[in-house]
Design a protein around this motif. Structure first.
Motif, PDB file in Angstrom:
ATOM      1  N   VAL A 296       0.838  -1.200   0.000  1.00 11.10           N
ATOM      2  CA  VAL A 296       0.000   0.000   0.000  1.00 11.10           C
ATOM      3  C   VAL A 296       0.874   1.251   0.000  1.00 11.10           C
ATOM      4  O   VAL A 296       0.482   2.287  -0.523  1.00 11.10           O
ATOM      5  N   ALA A 297       2.062   1.143   0.580  1.00 11.54           N
ATOM      6  CA  ALA A 297       3.015   2.252   0.629  1.00 11.54           C
ATOM      7  C   ALA A 297       4.386   1.736   0.224  1.00 11.54           C
ATOM      8  O   ALA A 297       4.671   0.541   0.338  1.00 11.54           O
ATOM      9  N   ARG A 298       5.216   2.653  -0.236  1.00 10.89           N
ATOM     10  CA  ARG A 298       6.603   2.352  -0.591  1.00 10.89           C
ATOM     11  C   ARG A 298       7.509   3.158   0.318  1.00 10.89           C
ATOM     12  O   ARG A 298       7.233   4.326   0.589  1.00 10.89           O
ATOM     13  N   ARG A 299       8.580   2.523   0.780  1.00 11.32           N
ATOM     14  CA  ARG A 299       9.532   3.210   1.655  1.00 11.32           C
ATOM     15  C   ARG A 299      10.736   3.648   0.837  1.00 11.32           C
ATOM     16  O   ARG A 299      11.323   2.844   0.105  1.00 11.32           O
ATOM     17  N   ILE A 300      11.081   4.924   0.969  1.00 10.26           N
ATOM     18  CA  ILE A 300      12.298   5.455   0.375  1.00 10.26           C
ATOM     19  C   ILE A 300      13.366   5.262   1.446  1.00 10.26           C
ATOM     20  O   ILE A 300      13.433   6.005   2.418  1.00 10.26           O
ATOM     21  N   GLU A 301      14.163   4.215   1.284  1.00  7.53           N
ATOM     22  CA  GLU A 301      15.105   3.792   2.323  1.00  7.53           C
ATOM     23  C   GLU A 301      16.074   4.902   2.711  1.00  7.53           C
ATOM     24  O   GLU A 301      16.295   5.158   3.889  1.00  7.53           O
ATOM     25  N   SER A 302      16.669   5.572   1.723  1.00  9.84           N
ATOM     26  CA  SER A 302      17.715   6.556   2.009  1.00  9.84           C
ATOM     27  C   SER A 302      17.178   7.790   2.718  1.00  9.84           C
ATOM     28  O   SER A 302      17.942   8.524   3.344  1.00  9.84           O
ATOM     29  N   ALA A 303      15.883   8.028   2.643  1.00  7.00           N
ATOM     30  CA  ALA A 303      15.285   9.207   3.285  1.00  7.00           C
ATOM     31  C   ALA A 303      14.428   8.839   4.486  1.00  7.00           C
ATOM     32  O   ALA A 303      13.912   9.723   5.165  1.00  7.00           O
ATOM     33  N   ASN A 304      14.275   7.547   4.772  1.00  4.57           N
ATOM     34  CA  ASN A 304      13.385   7.074   5.823  1.00  4.57           C
ATOM     35  C   ASN A 304      12.028   7.768   5.699  1.00  4.57           C
ATOM     36  O   ASN A 304      11.496   8.335   6.648  1.00  4.57           O
ATOM     37  N   ALA A 305      11.486   7.713   4.482  1.00  6.67           N
ATOM     38  CA  ALA A 305      10.221   8.373   4.192  1.00  6.67           C
ATOM     39  C   ALA A 305       9.371   7.439   3.328  1.00  6.67           C
ATOM     40  O   ALA A 305       9.870   6.431   2.823  1.00  6.67           O
ATOM     41  N   TYR A 306       8.114   7.792   3.170  1.00  9.01           N
ATOM     42  CA  TYR A 306       7.150   6.904   2.528  1.00  9.01           C
ATOM     43  C   TYR A 306       6.342   7.635   1.462  1.00  9.01           C
ATOM     44  O   TYR A 306       6.095   8.832   1.566  1.00  9.01           O
ATOM     45  N   LEU A 307       5.905   6.862   0.478  1.00 10.41           N
ATOM     46  CA  LEU A 307       4.995   7.326  -0.566  1.00 10.41           C
ATOM     47  C   LEU A 307       3.811   6.375  -0.618  1.00 10.41           C
ATOM     48  O   LEU A 307       3.986   5.156  -0.439  1.00 10.41           O
ATOM     49  N   ALA A 308       2.628   6.890  -0.913  1.00  8.40           N
ATOM     50  CA  ALA A 308       1.489   6.017  -1.182  1.00  8.40           C
ATOM     51  C   ALA A 308       1.754   5.313  -2.507  1.00  8.40           C
ATOM     52  O   ALA A 308       2.208   5.942  -3.463  1.00  8.40           O
ATOM     53  N   ASN A 309       1.497   4.025  -2.570  1.00 10.92           N
ATOM     54  CA  ASN A 309       1.665   3.262  -3.802  1.00 10.92           C
ATOM     55  C   ASN A 309       0.396   3.447  -4.636  1.00 10.92           C
ATOM     56  O   ASN A 309      -0.674   3.015  -4.233  1.00 10.92           O
ATOM     57  N   ARG A 310       0.525   4.074  -5.796  1.00  9.95           N
ATOM     58  CA  ARG A 310      -0.623   4.399  -6.625  1.00  9.95           C
ATOM     59  C   ARG A 310      -1.161   3.202  -7.406  1.00  9.95           C
ATOM     60  O   ARG A 310      -2.182   3.310  -8.071  1.00  9.95           O
ATOM     61  N   HIS A 311      -0.487   2.059  -7.306  1.00  9.81           N
ATOM     62  CA  HIS A 311      -0.997   0.828  -7.930  1.00  9.81           C
ATOM     63  C   HIS A 311      -0.684  -0.363  -7.023  1.00  9.81           C
ATOM     64  O   HIS A 311       0.120  -1.226  -7.353  1.00  9.81           O
ATOM     65  N   PRO A 312      -1.354  -0.445  -5.857  1.00 10.70           N
ATOM     66  CA  PRO A 312      -1.034  -1.479  -4.867  1.00 10.70           C
ATOM     67  C   PRO A 312      -1.380  -2.901  -5.290  1.00 10.70           C
ATOM     68  O   PRO A 312      -0.896  -3.851  -4.680  1.00 10.70           O
ATOM     69  N   GLU A 313      -2.165  -3.053  -6.337  1.00  8.33           N
ATOM     70  CA  GLU A 313      -2.506  -4.403  -6.789  1.00  8.33           C
ATOM     71  C   GLU A 313      -1.397  -5.026  -7.627  1.00  8.33           C
ATOM     72  O   GLU A 313      -1.444  -6.190  -7.970  1.00  8.33           O
ATOM     73  N   CYS A 314      -0.372  -4.252  -7.945  1.00 12.29           N
ATOM     74  CA  CYS A 314       0.716  -4.707  -8.796  1.00 12.29           C
ATOM     75  C   CYS A 314       1.985  -4.910  -7.962  1.00 12.29           C
ATOM     76  O   CYS A 314       2.471  -3.971  -7.335  1.00 12.29           O
TER      77      CYS A 314
END
Length: 154
Positions: free
Chosen positions: A83-101
């Protein structure tokens, strides 16, 4: 490995929240009021957001203090459920706009403005997995991050 021949449906707005809810429930988790509030806050950011940023947004929306530790736990669930993606180098998150994939993550992260672009390049991701396997390593969750400057900042 990822399917090289698929079309992404990039969800926005209410459709994004519905896709996230479906993905989380498909992973065996419940879509609670607090999880919905955290997702809404995460999806409202146009750049990767930290758990503290999200906690502050939820606190403002809920008019009560929400601890970053609670948000981290929910983000861990979101990441596990795609459902979300983690940007490891920034310790931050983005909503995954296509979570079924399901596929590996490739991010272009601008060190100037923070803009983060998520690429889908299954050929590159498959190459990283193959190289790891040649070394006897079993890659579970490859994440590729390329840091630099976006076209605006360059």
């Amino acid at each position: 490995m990822a399917d090289n021949h698929h079309t992404h449906v990039l969800h926005e707005g209410e459709a994004l929240a519905d896709a996230a809810k479906t993905a989380l429930e498909s992973s065996g988790e419940q879509w609670t009021k607090m999880r919905a509030a955290v997702f809404d806050a995460l999806a409202s950011f146009d750049r990767p957001a930290s758990a503290y940023d999200i906690a502050e947004a939820v606190s403002n929306a809920e008019e009560r203090r929400v601890a970053a530790n609670s948000v981290y736990r929910i983000l861990d669930l979101f990441t596990a459920a795609n459902v979300a993606r983690r940007i490891e180098s920034a310790n931050a998150y983005l909503a995954n706009r296509h979570p079924e994939c399901l596929h590996d993550c490739i991010f272009l992260v601008c060190d100037g403005c923070g803009e983060t672009t998520h690429l889908d390049d299954d050929k590159l991701a498959d190459g990283v997995r193959a190289a790891a396997k040649q070394q006897g390593f079993n890659p579970e969750r490859p994440v590729i991050e390329v840091r630099g400057l976006c076209a605006e900042c360059a």
